[in-house]
Design an enzyme around this catalytic site. Structure first.
Site, PDB file in Angstrom:
ATOM      1  N   ARG A  26      47.677   1.167  16.870  1.00 18.94           N
ATOM      2  CA  ARG A  26      47.961   0.240  17.752  1.00 18.94           C
ATOM      3  C   ARG A  26      47.394   1.047  18.982  1.00 18.94           C
ATOM      4  O   ARG A  26      47.434   0.081  20.147  1.00 18.94           O
ATOM      5  CB  ARG A  26      49.804   0.540  17.921  1.00 18.94           C
ATOM      6  CG  ARG A  26      50.324  -0.873  17.792  1.00 18.94           C
ATOM      7  CD  ARG A  26      51.664  -0.943  18.477  1.00 18.94           C
ATOM      8  NE  ARG A  26      52.578  -1.544  18.124  1.00 18.94           N
ATOM      9  CZ  ARG A  26      53.185  -2.151  17.394  1.00 18.94           C
ATOM     10  NH1 ARG A  26      53.030  -1.977  15.988  1.00 18.94           N
ATOM     11  NH2 ARG A  26      54.325  -2.946  17.431  1.00 18.94           N
ATOM     12  N   LYS A  68      51.587 -12.118  12.279  1.00 17.77           N
ATOM     13  CA  LYS A  68      50.663 -10.944  11.383  1.00 17.77           C
ATOM     14  C   LYS A  68      51.635 -10.311  10.288  1.00 17.77           C
ATOM     15  O   LYS A  68      51.173 -10.156   9.110  1.00 17.77           O
ATOM     16  CB  LYS A  68      50.265  -9.997  12.382  1.00 17.77           C
ATOM     17  CG  LYS A  68      51.205  -8.905  12.869  1.00 17.77           C
ATOM     18  CD  LYS A  68      50.525  -8.081  13.476  1.00 17.77           C
ATOM     19  CE  LYS A  68      51.626  -7.169  14.409  1.00 17.77           C
ATOM     20  NZ  LYS A  68      52.403  -6.452  13.986  1.00 17.77           N
ATOM     21  N   ARG A 127      67.370  -8.613  17.079  1.00 17.47           N
ATOM     22  CA  ARG A 127      67.130  -7.273  17.438  1.00 17.47           C
ATOM     23  C   ARG A 127      66.663  -6.851  18.693  1.00 17.47           C
ATOM     24  O   ARG A 127      66.440  -7.785  19.547  1.00 17.47           O
ATOM     25  CB  ARG A 127      65.614  -6.949  16.740  1.00 17.47           C
ATOM     26  CG  ARG A 127      65.708  -6.405  15.488  1.00 17.47           C
ATOM     27  CD  ARG A 127      64.417  -6.546  14.713  1.00 17.47           C
ATOM     28  NE  ARG A 127      63.006  -6.096  15.524  1.00 17.47           N
ATOM     29  CZ  ARG A 127      61.897  -6.333  15.001  1.00 17.47           C
ATOM     30  NH1 ARG A 127      61.498  -6.824  13.844  1.00 17.47           N
ATOM     31  NH2 ARG A 127      60.817  -5.996  15.999  1.00 17.47           N
TER      32      ARG A 127
HETATM   33  P1  AMP Z   1      56.593  -3.967  15.244  1.00 15.06           P
HETATM   34  O1  AMP Z   1      57.751  -4.552  14.018  1.00 15.06           O
HETATM   35  O2  AMP Z   1      55.285  -3.628  14.799  1.00 15.06           O
HETATM   36  O3  AMP Z   1      56.541  -4.750  16.456  1.00 15.06           O
HETATM   37  O4  AMP Z   1      57.131  -2.362  15.746  1.00 15.06           O
HETATM   38  C1  AMP Z   1      58.373  -2.011  16.163  1.00 15.06           C
HETATM   39  C2  AMP Z   1      58.308  -0.902  17.075  1.00 15.06           C
HETATM   40  O5  AMP Z   1      58.121   0.166  16.438  1.00 15.06           O
HETATM   41  C3  AMP Z   1      57.337  -1.102  18.337  1.00 15.06           C
HETATM   42  O6  AMP Z   1      57.837  -1.558  19.454  1.00 15.06           O
HETATM   43  C4  AMP Z   1      57.077   0.435  18.489  1.00 15.06           C
HETATM   44  O7  AMP Z   1      58.396   1.165  19.338  1.00 15.06           O
HETATM   45  C5  AMP Z   1      57.201   1.000  16.773  1.00 15.06           C
HETATM   46  N1  AMP Z   1      55.810   1.316  16.385  1.00 15.06           N
HETATM   47  C6  AMP Z   1      55.489   0.542  15.294  1.00 15.06           C
HETATM   48  N2  AMP Z   1      54.110   0.873  14.971  1.00 15.06           N
HETATM   49  C7  AMP Z   1      53.675   1.709  16.058  1.00 15.06           C
HETATM   50  C8  AMP Z   1      52.494   2.486  16.187  1.00 15.06           C
HETATM   51  N3  AMP Z   1      51.624   2.146  15.339  1.00 15.06           N
HETATM   52  N4  AMP Z   1      52.611   3.458  17.361  1.00 15.06           N
HETATM   53  C9  AMP Z   1      53.762   3.572  18.134  1.00 15.06           C
HETATM   54  N5  AMP Z   1      54.917   2.752  17.723  1.00 15.06           N
HETATM   55  C10 AMP Z   1      54.970   1.926  16.652  1.00 15.06           C
END
Ligand code: AMP
Length: 207
Positions: free
Chosen positions: A86, A13, A153
């Site tokens: 989310r 995505k 990561r």
């Molecule tokens: P992503 O790169 O979108 O997978 O996000 C990495 C991490 O950021 C996630 O595992 C959450 O810990 C945090 N995170 C990102 N977006 C959100 C959101 N909308 N609500 C809560 N935590 C978020």
């Protein structure tokens, strides 16, 4: 064009959001990127959320909503949201700020998700992302763009991914019902080549 893209970890995505952002000239707003930047810059918020991110858990809604509110103020012409909302609480909060035109739902199986993510290697300096089999850097474990050593990561480790997928299914999939109800949900098969996924997205956006 006010868009949101949703999909499990490894669905591509982020890549598709970037392509959409370029084609339609709208900013790509990724909460994951914003939160990781806060950790890297050691801001007040960054210090509060560092451990949560490392464990692959969701950051408290209040923090993310405040962060996104500021960003959306700068983008009244349109945007592609990636990683937000989310869960249902966040979707309802967003609904009060602005109305989305379309939600793109990129679908892949859990098995494919684990396979894709556990091979991912990221550059801690410039943010470039590689894969140990499908998108190798020219020199093993070294970033093609800036020469920094690549890392896995913390939240890309297999055990953490499984937990993130569980959270995804528990909370994020409720969003599908929410946006299906609003008749703006578009389901896209994410287990196709990047170009074909993008083609399918462009098709639904031009409808
Ligand atoms: P992503 O790169 O979108 O997978 O996000 C990495 C991490 O950021 C996630 O595992 C959450 O810990 C945090 N995170 C990102 N977006 C959100 C959101 N909308 N609500 C809560 N935590 C978020």
């Amino acid at each position: 064009m006010k868009l949101m893209i949703v999909g499990p970890q490894g669905s591509g995505k982020g890549t598709q959001a970037k392509l959409i952002s370029e084609k339609y000239n709208i900013p790509h707003i990724s909460t994951g990127d914003l939160l990781r930047a806060a950790v890297k810059d050691e801001t007040e918020v960054g210090k509060q959320i560092k451990d949560i991110l490392g464990r692959g858990e969701l950051v408290p809604d209040e923090i993310v909503i405040n962060l996104i509110k500021d960003k959306l103020k700068e983008s009244d012409k349109g945007f592609i949201l990636d990683g937000f909302p989310r869960n249902l609480e966040q979707a309802k909060a967003l609904d009060k700020i602005t109305q989305l035109d379309k939600v793109i739902d990129v679908i892949i199986s859990d098995k494919e998700s684990v396979k894709r993510i556990s091979g991912r290697r990221s550059c801690p300096k410039c943010g470039s992302v590689f894969h140990i089999t499908t998108n190798q850097p020219k020199k093993e474990d070294v970033c093609d763009n800036c020469g920094e050593g690549l890392v896995q990561r913390d939240d890309d480790k297999e055990e953490v991914i499984k937990k993130r997928l569980q959270i995804y299914h528990e909370q994020t999939s409720l969003l599908e019902d929410f946006y299906r109800n609003e008749e703006i949900l578009e389901e896209i098969d994410g287990e196709q080549p990047i170009e074909k996924v993008f083609e399918d997205i462009v098709k639904v956006l031009s409808e």
